[in-house]
Design an enzyme around this catalytic site. Structure first.
Site, PDB file in Angstrom:
ATOM      1  N   ARG A 154       0.863  -1.192   0.000  1.00  0.00           N
ATOM      2  CA  ARG A 154       0.000   0.000   0.000  1.00  0.00           C
ATOM      3  C   ARG A 154       0.888   1.226   0.000  1.00  0.00           C
ATOM      4  O   ARG A 154       1.868   1.275   0.754  1.00  0.00           O
ATOM      5  CB  ARG A 154      -0.833   0.061   1.292  1.00  0.00           C
ATOM      6  CG  ARG A 154      -1.855  -1.007   1.464  1.00  0.00           C
ATOM      7  CD  ARG A 154      -2.270  -1.076   2.932  1.00  0.00           C
ATOM      8  NE  ARG A 154      -1.120  -1.390   3.790  1.00  0.00           N
ATOM      9  CZ  ARG A 154      -1.118  -1.281   5.110  1.00  0.00           C
ATOM     10  NH1 ARG A 154      -2.180  -0.854   5.755  1.00  0.00           N
ATOM     11  NH2 ARG A 154      -0.050  -1.600   5.819  1.00  0.00           N
ATOM     12  N   LEU A 253     -13.006  -1.086   6.686  1.00  0.00           N
ATOM     13  CA  LEU A 253     -14.392  -0.800   7.023  1.00  0.00           C
ATOM     14  C   LEU A 253     -14.517   0.652   7.480  1.00  0.00           C
ATOM     15  O   LEU A 253     -15.269   0.952   8.401  1.00  0.00           O
ATOM     16  CB  LEU A 253     -14.884  -1.757   8.121  1.00  0.00           C
ATOM     17  CG  LEU A 253     -15.105  -3.211   7.684  1.00  0.00           C
ATOM     18  CD1 LEU A 253     -15.570  -4.067   8.862  1.00  0.00           C
ATOM     19  CD2 LEU A 253     -16.123  -3.319   6.546  1.00  0.00           C
ATOM     20  N   CYS A 263      -4.873   2.014  -7.878  1.00  0.00           N
ATOM     21  CA  CYS A 263      -5.129   0.574  -8.007  1.00  0.00           C
ATOM     22  C   CYS A 263      -6.607   0.190  -8.053  1.00  0.00           C
ATOM     23  O   CYS A 263      -7.067  -0.349  -9.062  1.00  0.00           O
ATOM     24  CB  CYS A 263      -4.442  -0.181  -6.879  1.00  0.00           C
ATOM     25  SG  CYS A 263      -2.653  -0.092  -7.009  1.00  0.00           S
TER      26      CYS A 263
HETATM   27  N1  LIG Z   1       1.054   2.121  -6.698  1.00  0.00           N
HETATM   28  C1  LIG Z   1       0.656   1.110  -5.937  1.00  0.00           C
HETATM   29  O1  LIG Z   1       0.304   1.264  -4.773  1.00  0.00           O
HETATM   30  C2  LIG Z   1       0.632  -0.295  -6.498  1.00  0.00           C
HETATM   31  C3  LIG Z   1       0.481  -1.390  -5.621  1.00  0.00           C
HETATM   32  C4  LIG Z   1       0.485  -2.672  -6.139  1.00  0.00           C
HETATM   33  C5  LIG Z   1       0.610  -2.857  -7.506  1.00  0.00           C
HETATM   34  N2  LIG Z   1       0.735  -1.786  -8.340  1.00  0.00           N
HETATM   35  C6  LIG Z   1       0.894  -2.039  -9.785  1.00  0.00           C
HETATM   36  O2  LIG Z   1       2.279  -1.875 -10.111  1.00  0.00           O
HETATM   37  C7  LIG Z   1       2.403  -1.340 -11.440  1.00  0.00           C
HETATM   38  C8  LIG Z   1       3.218  -0.063 -11.418  1.00  0.00           C
HETATM   39  O3  LIG Z   1       2.510   0.906 -10.663  1.00  0.00           O
HETATM   40  P1  LIG Z   1       3.201   2.246 -10.131  1.00  0.00           P
HETATM   41  O4  LIG Z   1       2.214   2.922  -9.256  1.00  0.00           O
HETATM   42  O5  LIG Z   1       4.563   1.918  -9.605  1.00  0.00           O
HETATM   43  O6  LIG Z   1       3.354   3.056 -11.536  1.00  0.00           O
HETATM   44  P2  LIG Z   1       4.180   4.380 -11.822  1.00  0.00           P
HETATM   45  O7  LIG Z   1       3.467   5.054 -12.925  1.00  0.00           O
HETATM   46  O8  LIG Z   1       4.468   5.104 -10.540  1.00  0.00           O
HETATM   47  O9  LIG Z   1       5.598   3.845 -12.363  1.00  0.00           O
HETATM   48  C9  LIG Z   1       5.795   3.192 -13.575  1.00  0.00           C
HETATM   49  C10 LIG Z   1       7.165   3.604 -14.101  1.00  0.00           C
HETATM   50  O10 LIG Z   1       7.516   2.766 -15.213  1.00  0.00           O
HETATM   51  C11 LIG Z   1       8.276   3.546 -16.125  1.00  0.00           C
HETATM   52  N3  LIG Z   1       8.303   2.841 -17.413  1.00  0.00           N
HETATM   53  C12 LIG Z   1       7.290   2.576 -18.281  1.00  0.00           C
HETATM   54  N4  LIG Z   1       7.725   1.840 -19.322  1.00  0.00           N
HETATM   55  C13 LIG Z   1       9.040   1.632 -19.128  1.00  0.00           C
HETATM   56  C14 LIG Z   1      10.051   0.928 -19.857  1.00  0.00           C
HETATM   57  N5  LIG Z   1       9.786   0.276 -21.002  1.00  0.00           N
HETATM   58  N6  LIG Z   1      11.306   0.932 -19.371  1.00  0.00           N
HETATM   59  C15 LIG Z   1      11.596   1.571 -18.215  1.00  0.00           C
HETATM   60  N7  LIG Z   1      10.682   2.230 -17.475  1.00  0.00           N
HETATM   61  C16 LIG Z   1       9.420   2.260 -17.913  1.00  0.00           C
HETATM   62  C17 LIG Z   1       7.568   4.882 -16.120  1.00  0.00           C
HETATM   63  O11 LIG Z   1       8.394   5.916 -16.605  1.00  0.00           O
HETATM   64  C18 LIG Z   1       7.234   5.037 -14.629  1.00  0.00           C
HETATM   65  O12 LIG Z   1       8.257   5.724 -13.934  1.00  0.00           O
HETATM   66  C19 LIG Z   1       0.961  -1.161 -11.949  1.00  0.00           C
HETATM   67  O13 LIG Z   1       0.598  -2.292 -12.668  1.00  0.00           O
HETATM   68  C20 LIG Z   1       0.169  -1.061 -10.665  1.00  0.00           C
HETATM   69  O14 LIG Z   1      -1.173  -1.482 -10.848  1.00  0.00           O
HETATM   70  C21 LIG Z   1       0.766  -0.511  -7.867  1.00  0.00           C
END
Ligand SMILES: NC(=O)c1ccc[n+]([C@@H]2O[C@H](COP(=O)([O-])OP(=O)(O)OC[C@H]3O[C@@H](n4cnc5c(N)ncnc54)[C@H](O)[C@@H]3O)[C@@H](O)[C@H]2O)c1
Length: 438
Positions: A154, A253, A263
């Site tokens: 989270r 809750l 998410c």
């Molecule tokens: N944010 C959360 O709390 C959370 C929790 C669990 C799962 N997730 C999942 O994790 C994944 C990432 O989420 P996030 O919040 O970290 O996203 P984010 O947008 O913060 O980060 C993604 C990063 O990937 C980089 N990127 C994209 N394509 C790339 C490539 N080809 N090479 C190098 N870098 C590249 C972007 O520039 C960006 O900095 C998503 O699928 C999300 O659903 C997020």
């Protein structure tokens, strides 16, 4: 283990720093050169408690480095984690897998030795197989396995969640890949973290099922809150009364203005889409999406009703803009519905958020940002609490009352005590709590 993290956002950066803390050699890659420059300079591109220290310590120890050069970082890695974004695709609600698939193709071109390619991004069932297909097609000689290792952290508690997870879910289908993944997570054996090994499809579905269930809990208590308001019950006591039942549990809750963030909104949509495609519609999840969207829209009307039907010409002080406390993330935040709706109804908005004002400034127009929470209250006609930042709980209601033009509070997170507020002379309304007796 040598680990490469593709994508250095919330998940990639936190996971990379934590894996380095476990003792692995980690390279975090991002396309965004500005982000990598900042990280190299020891500056955090996101707000996440404790992350700056963790990154600094592990960078200093030489276990954590940053680069924009994906090919170099992948070449020597034992495992490459894909942690890029999977936003909602415009138009249909499906997860946009463009970034995942293009990362897979880039990885394929750079693989030199046996590598486990792991999807950490939240991806619909079937994506792991497609990643494998793309790699084999791009470089038929590549020695690799794919794995699915969804992330459950989270924002706001990301490091603690990563270091002390309730469980780790790993979808793998070869002994060799299982060994690599077990070695990576071995430090968690010390705290006896349950490791759930599954096939790839199961791991993918598990992530969506988990998020959809939590989103359902939130929408459930929000609807119960509506009922409580109508009938003079208190939703907090109801939540406690049901949450103490071990089968239900007390978490998630808390009633509020609807779930947001990076998410739950997109993952519920993607699950509903995938399930419809698979001819197994998730009608409960579809209903949760509808309930939540309607709720975010209803919150502005709640404020308007509270102000006797009009906010035209009123100054509305807003406390909190991010989708929840302890993050600067504004993605799908309820404030993005509430603030424009109040503005459309003629209100002037003065807002404060401890970490989210830079991001909010890009998404919301014509707001005056205050320097402190108390500055928001100065001459406000009504105060609206949208995010439950801890520091708001410590605000002195007497000081707020003195500063406001009209002492009125709509508390969408129930951070104040209704009895105390009313006793001090506020007109106060929370969520799911009995209205003042007239
Ligand atoms: N944010 C959360 O709390 C959370 C929790 C669990 C799962 N997730 C999942 O994790 C994944 C990432 O989420 P996030 O919040 O970290 O996203 P984010 O947008 O913060 O980060 C993604 C990063 O990937 C980089 N990127 C994209 N394509 C790339 C490539 N080809 N090479 C190098 N870098 C590249 C972007 O520039 C960006 O900095 C998503 O699928 C999300 O659903 C997020």
């Amino acid at each position: 283990m040598r680990i490469t993290m593709i994508g250095s956002g919330y998940v990639g950066l936190v996971s990379g720093a934590c894996f380095a803390h476990f003792g692995h050699d980690v390279v975090c890659v991002d396309k965004d050169a500005g982000k990598i420059d900042r990280l190299r300079a020891g500056e955090m591109p996101i707000f996440e408690p404790g992350l700056d220290t963790l990154v600094a310590e592990n960078s200093k120890a030489g276990r954590l480095t940053f680069t924009t050069n994906l090919a170099d970082a992948v070449g020597e890695a034992d495992a490459v984690f894909i942690a890029v974004g999977t936003p909602t695709r415009r138009g249909d609600g499906h997860a946009d897998l463009t970034y995942v698939y293009s990362a897979a193709a880039e990885i394929a071109r750079a693989i030199r030795n046996y590598t486990v390619v792991v999807t950490k991004s939240t991806v619909p069932v079937g994506t792991g197989r497609e990643v494998a297909r793309i790699i084999s097609e791009t470089q038929p000689a590549a020695a690799f396995d794919v794995a699915s290792n969804p992330e459950f952290l989270r924002e706001g508690a990301a490091i603690e969640d990563f270091m002390k997870p309730d469980r780790v879910v790993i979808g793998v289908e070869s002994e060799r890949a299982r060994d690599v993944m077990s070695t990576i997570y071995r430090p968690l054996n010390l705290i006896q973290t349950p490791m759930v090994f599954t096939n790839i499809e199961t791991a993918e579905v598990t992530k969506y099922a988990g998020n959809a269930f939590l989103a359902t809990k939130i929408s459930f208590i929000n609807e119960i809150a509506d009922l409580c308001e109508r009938v003079g019950a208190d939703v907090h006591d109801v939540a406690r009364g049901i949450g103490l039942d071990g089968r239900i549990g007390r978490k998630f809750l808390h009633p509020g203005p609807g779930f947001g963030g990076s998410c739950f909104p997109k993952d519920t949509l993607a699950l509903a889409y995938t399930a419809r495609e698979a001819n197994a519609p998730q009608t409960i999840v579809e209903q949760v999406i509808e309930v939540n969207n309607a709720r975010k829209k209803k919150m502005a009307q709640k404020v308007i009703d509270f102000c006797d039907g009009s906010v035209s010409g009123l100054t509305v002080g807003v406390l909190g803009l991010t989708f929840k406390a302890d993050t600067d993330d504004m993605r799908d935040a309820p404030a993005l519905d509430i603030v424009p709706a109040l503005q459309a109804a003629g209100a002037k908005i003065v807002a404060f958020d401890p970490e989210g004002m830079d991001e909010a400034g890009k998404l919301l127009k014509d707001i005056t940002f205050a320097k402190t929470a108390y500055d928001v209250t100065a001459n406000a006609d009504v105060l609206v609490v949208i995010t439950e930042w801890h520091e708001f709980r410590g605000l002195d209601p007497r000081r707020i009352k003195q500063a406001m033009r009209h002492p009125r509070v709509v508390d969408l997170r129930n951070i104040f005590d209704p009895e105390e507020m009313r006793h001090l002379g506020f007109t106060y309304e929370g969520v799911g709590r009995p209205k003042a007796r007239s």
